[in-house]
Design a protein around this motif. Sequence first.
Motif, mmCIF file in Angstrom:
data_model
loop_
_atom_site.group_PDB
_atom_site.id
_atom_site.type_symbol
_atom_site.label_atom_id
_atom_site.label_comp_id
_atom_site.label_asym_id
_atom_site.label_seq_id
_atom_site.Cartn_x
_atom_site.Cartn_y
_atom_site.Cartn_z
ATOM 1 N N LYS A 36 -1.044 19.761 1.944
ATOM 2 C CA LYS A 36 -2.176 18.778 1.930
ATOM 3 C C LYS A 36 -1.586 17.328 2.383
ATOM 4 N N TYR A 37 -2.374 16.372 2.646
ATOM 5 C CA TYR A 37 -2.088 14.963 3.110
ATOM 6 C C TYR A 37 -0.957 15.026 4.269
ATOM 7 N N ASP A 54 -12.792 13.478 1.050
ATOM 8 C CA ASP A 54 -12.842 14.669 -0.117
ATOM 9 C C ASP A 54 -14.400 14.823 -0.122
ATOM 10 N N LYS A 207 6.896 9.469 7.402
ATOM 11 C CA LYS A 207 6.519 8.870 6.235
ATOM 12 C C LYS A 207 8.002 8.011 5.731
ATOM 13 N N ASN A 210 6.960 7.002 -0.077
ATOM 14 C CA ASN A 210 5.592 7.636 -0.435
ATOM 15 C C ASN A 210 4.405 6.903 -0.039
ATOM 16 N N ARG A 211 4.730 5.470 0.092
ATOM 17 C CA ARG A 211 3.308 4.820 0.237
ATOM 18 C C ARG A 211 3.262 4.245 1.936
ATOM 19 N N GLN A 238 -0.410 2.531 1.928
ATOM 20 C CA GLN A 238 -1.408 2.994 0.956
ATOM 21 C C GLN A 238 -1.106 2.133 -0.462
ATOM 22 N N THR A 239 -2.077 1.351 -0.864
ATOM 23 C CA THR A 239 -2.524 0.860 -2.016
ATOM 24 C C THR A 239 -3.110 1.354 -3.056
ATOM 25 N N GLY A 240 -3.329 0.878 -4.217
ATOM 26 C CA GLY A 240 -4.110 1.353 -5.244
ATOM 27 C C GLY A 240 -5.314 1.971 -4.683
ATOM 28 N N GLY A 241 -6.435 1.392 -4.230
ATOM 29 C CA GLY A 241 -7.689 1.781 -3.740
ATOM 30 C C GLY A 241 -7.931 1.884 -2.146
ATOM 31 N N HIS A 242 -6.866 1.266 -1.552
ATOM 32 C CA HIS A 242 -7.062 1.148 0.232
ATOM 33 C C HIS A 242 -5.967 2.011 0.935
ATOM 34 N N VAL A 281 -12.462 3.746 -0.576
ATOM 35 C CA VAL A 281 -13.367 5.107 -0.913
ATOM 36 C C VAL A 281 -13.942 4.938 -1.928
ATOM 37 N N THR A 283 -16.240 7.401 -4.658
ATOM 38 C CA THR A 283 -16.627 8.649 -5.210
ATOM 39 C C THR A 283 -18.137 8.383 -5.557
ATOM 40 N N ASP A 286 -19.127 13.988 -7.944
ATOM 41 C CA ASP A 286 -17.964 14.473 -8.710
ATOM 42 C C ASP A 286 -18.010 15.972 -8.056
#
Lengths: 286, 173
Positions: A36-37, A54, A207, A210-211, A238-242, A281, A283, A286
């Motif tokens: 993945k990823y 997703d 990479k 990790n971010r 990559q940060t929290g939600g972005h 993103v 959601t 679910d």
Amino acid sequence: MKFNVFFIICMLYSNIGFSQDELLSLLDDKSSEYSKYIFKGTKVVNSASVEMPDAGVLQFMIQHRFGTLNSGFYNFYGLDNSQVRMSFDYGLNDRLSVGIGRSSSLKAIDSNIKYRLIRQSKGAQTFPLTICVSSSIVFKQYLTSNSENNNFLFSNQFSYSHQILLARKVNRQISFQLSPTLIHYNLLPIDQLVHDLYSLGYGARYKISNRISLNIETFSQFNSGNNINPLSFGVDIQTGGHVFQFHLSNSAFMIDRAFIHETYDLWSEGSIYFGFNISRVFTLKD
Amino acid sequence: MIKNLLPLLLLCSINCFSQKYISNDGEITFFSYAPIEDIKAVNKKVSAVYNSADDNIVFQLNINDFNFRKKLMQTHFNENYLESDLYPQSTFIGKVIALEGNKAKVKGMLTIHGVTKEIEADGTLLKNNESVEILSEFKVNLVDYNISIPTIVMYKIAEEILINIEIELNYSQ
């Protein structure tokens, strides 16, 4: 006899010693594991990556491209000229996503669909690549004055792009992607001779943490009248939600047909566009 | 010759007496209670074996089988915190050290994120004819397992995670 007793005692001990591991071995996972990823975002730099939102997730993306870095202080090295593409992509299920976007300077609306055929996996089922197909339709709006021309057809405003995306995650740092691409123009740009243009895209990421990942992307065109290929570099954060993606490219455009076949700027001349993408993103289901 | 083989046969028979209970669809849920956001994820594919003959107990799960409501959290969980590509599994290998009625105490080695630590947890162990039901709840400290949460998101993730186990194991062979 002595040997036998010794042997049995050994057996007995080994039986006790291994009993927990033996229990663990009963649980040995036989299912296959997917890689993945492969990339951090749904785009390598400009072109589509094998990633998609997703299932039930809506991704809103704002892509900015500024003017060229060599455009001088008067244009604040390109920052005065900016253009935007805003897009929504939605994951219908684990394999299928659809999206719609609008590019400001091209006056183009594009809609795309991406389907994942197979995933790179190891374990019970081993497959070396993740393969997606991606198609998009671009509706480039022409002015009413254009459409008053007798030869003008409504369908002139459409062009199509079809890609097969072949990606492999080599290890946790490095991923590669090849993207054989077919672009069909209904109305040819001035420097093109054929309606169907073939090209091959190459993308990779490394990479560094990790971010953060470094991305590179280029396309080679096969039967195009324009021999300048796009070359782009990007940094994904990559940060929290972005996911923030910063780019340097010799193309200012963000839709397939434009950055592959309508790039006229050269890295060697310093005609480099700085740009960034922000994606967020939501959601929805679910 | 037969005399010599006898203990071996006996040994085999002891092996056969072992009472193994197995599950492949146990549930482990974890909760992180934090001021801004409560986070919860469920793994419904937990495997477990319990041997009632010697009270050994083993759990195993795949980190990427944890499901989050927010898929981006799931991505971060796998990519940044648990690094499931490097450490795909979490295991517990232990023993029931005390059992009074249904109340059980379990002690053993818990491996998460490649780090193994000894833990002790209280729980319920319900023995029926054909099955064993295991319920437990215990806390895990992220620091113990080398899971670093960057300061910028610290407020979002509790440093202590509550883990809830619900597994029904069925008698095997």
